[in-house]
Design a protein around this motif. Structure first.
Motif, PDB file in Angstrom:
ATOM      1  N   TRP A  28     -28.540  12.468 -60.030  1.00  0.00           N
ATOM      2  CA  TRP A  28     -26.928  12.743 -59.880  1.00  0.00           C
ATOM      3  C   TRP A  28     -27.118  11.882 -61.650  1.00  0.00           C
ATOM      4  N   GLN A  29     -27.955  11.256 -62.727  1.00  0.00           N
ATOM      5  CA  GLN A  29     -27.976  10.442 -63.929  1.00  0.00           C
ATOM      6  C   GLN A  29     -27.015  12.059 -64.757  1.00  0.00           C
ATOM      7  N   LEU A  31     -26.399  15.110 -63.510  1.00  0.00           N
ATOM      8  CA  LEU A  31     -24.639  15.843 -62.746  1.00  0.00           C
ATOM      9  C   LEU A  31     -23.741  14.573 -63.522  1.00  0.00           C
ATOM     10  N   ILE A  32     -23.468  13.872 -63.887  1.00  0.00           N
ATOM     11  CA  ILE A  32     -23.125  13.238 -63.850  1.00  0.00           C
ATOM     12  C   ILE A  32     -22.837  13.365 -65.776  1.00  0.00           C
ATOM     13  N   VAL A  33     -23.394  12.918 -66.266  1.00  0.00           N
ATOM     14  CA  VAL A  33     -23.305  13.308 -67.131  1.00  0.00           C
ATOM     15  C   VAL A  33     -22.775  14.605 -68.117  1.00  0.00           C
ATOM     16  N   LEU A  34     -22.910  15.714 -67.166  1.00  0.00           N
ATOM     17  CA  LEU A  34     -22.260  16.954 -67.848  1.00  0.00           C
ATOM     18  C   LEU A  34     -21.151  16.976 -66.250  1.00  0.00           C
ATOM     19  N   ALA A  35     -20.846  16.248 -65.587  1.00  0.00           N
ATOM     20  CA  ALA A  35     -19.333  16.230 -65.039  1.00  0.00           C
ATOM     21  C   ALA A  35     -18.325  15.886 -66.618  1.00  0.00           C
ATOM     22  N   LEU A  36     -18.688  14.570 -67.014  1.00  0.00           N
ATOM     23  CA  LEU A  36     -18.292  14.456 -68.208  1.00  0.00           C
ATOM     24  C   LEU A  36     -17.976  14.767 -69.402  1.00  0.00           C
ATOM     25  N   GLU A  37     -18.624  16.018 -69.685  1.00  0.00           N
ATOM     26  CA  GLU A  37     -18.988  17.084 -71.169  1.00  0.00           C
ATOM     27  C   GLU A  37     -17.775  16.896 -71.065  1.00  0.00           C
ATOM     28  N   ASP A  38     -16.525  17.321 -70.855  1.00  0.00           N
ATOM     29  CA  ASP A  38     -14.871  17.693 -71.201  1.00  0.00           C
ATOM     30  C   ASP A  38     -13.840  16.745 -71.232  1.00  0.00           C
ATOM     31  N   SER A  64     -25.578   2.252 -64.487  1.00  0.00           N
ATOM     32  CA  SER A  64     -26.457   2.682 -64.824  1.00  0.00           C
ATOM     33  C   SER A  64     -26.704   3.300 -66.684  1.00  0.00           C
ATOM     34  N   LEU A  65     -25.901   4.006 -66.157  1.00  0.00           N
ATOM     35  CA  LEU A  65     -25.496   5.424 -67.600  1.00  0.00           C
ATOM     36  C   LEU A  65     -24.984   4.613 -68.438  1.00  0.00           C
ATOM     37  N   GLU A  66     -23.373   3.195 -67.523  1.00  0.00           N
ATOM     38  CA  GLU A  66     -22.955   3.038 -69.488  1.00  0.00           C
ATOM     39  C   GLU A  66     -23.813   1.933 -69.859  1.00  0.00           C
ATOM     40  N   ARG A  67     -24.537   1.053 -68.966  1.00  0.00           N
ATOM     41  CA  ARG A  67     -25.804  -0.385 -69.667  1.00  0.00           C
ATOM     42  C   ARG A  67     -26.384   0.088 -71.019  1.00  0.00           C
ATOM     43  N   ASP A  68     -26.949   2.349 -70.408  1.00  0.00           N
ATOM     44  CA  ASP A  68     -27.839   2.234 -71.695  1.00  0.00           C
ATOM     45  C   ASP A  68     -26.772   2.427 -72.528  1.00  0.00           C
TER      46      ASP A  68
END
Length: 122
Positions: A28-29, A31-38, A64-68
């Motif tokens: 999930w992490q 895929l989420i990071v890749l989704a926000l690439e653009d 979790s991604l925001e926290r880090d």
């Protein structure tokens, strides 16, 4: 070789490699990071881009991604209220190795599937 051996629970808990990888290499992490690439996306757009993720799991992973420090959450007053998620410079830096891993996975998927079938057939 990088130090990857942990001889105790305390060593494992304090290992920077384990700590970081455990937070950025889940499906999930990635895929989420890749989704926000653009660029920034609203919650619903991230969910549609990823596809098969529940709202609860997406919320947990975004937090979790925001926290880090990999992404930011921005709220814009409405109506309607709009919440956007966007990669930080650290998140954009993470894209390069993740994209390499994703490309490698796509290129080697058939080999891996064949190896699994051969193993399972023994």
């Amino acid at each position: 070789m990088l130090q990857v051996t942990a001889l105790s629970k305390e060593d494992a808990e304090n290992c920077p490699i384990r700590e970081v990888l455990s937070k950025v290499t889940g499906k999930w992490q990635v895929l989420i990071v890749l989704a926000l690439e653009d660029g920034p996306l609203r919650f619903g757009a991230v969910k549609r881009t990823v596809g098969d993720i529940t709202q609860r799991v997406l919320t947990e992973n975004l937090r979790s991604l925001e926290r880090d420090g990999y992404l930011t959450r921005r709220v814009e007053a409405g109506p309607p209220l709009a919440v956007f998620y966007e990669l930080t410079p650290l998140g954009y830096e993470l894209l390069s190795p993740l994209k390499s891993l994703v490309t490698w996975a796509a290129e080697n998927h058939d080999h891996i599937r064949n190896a699994r079938e051969a193993y399972d057939g023994r």
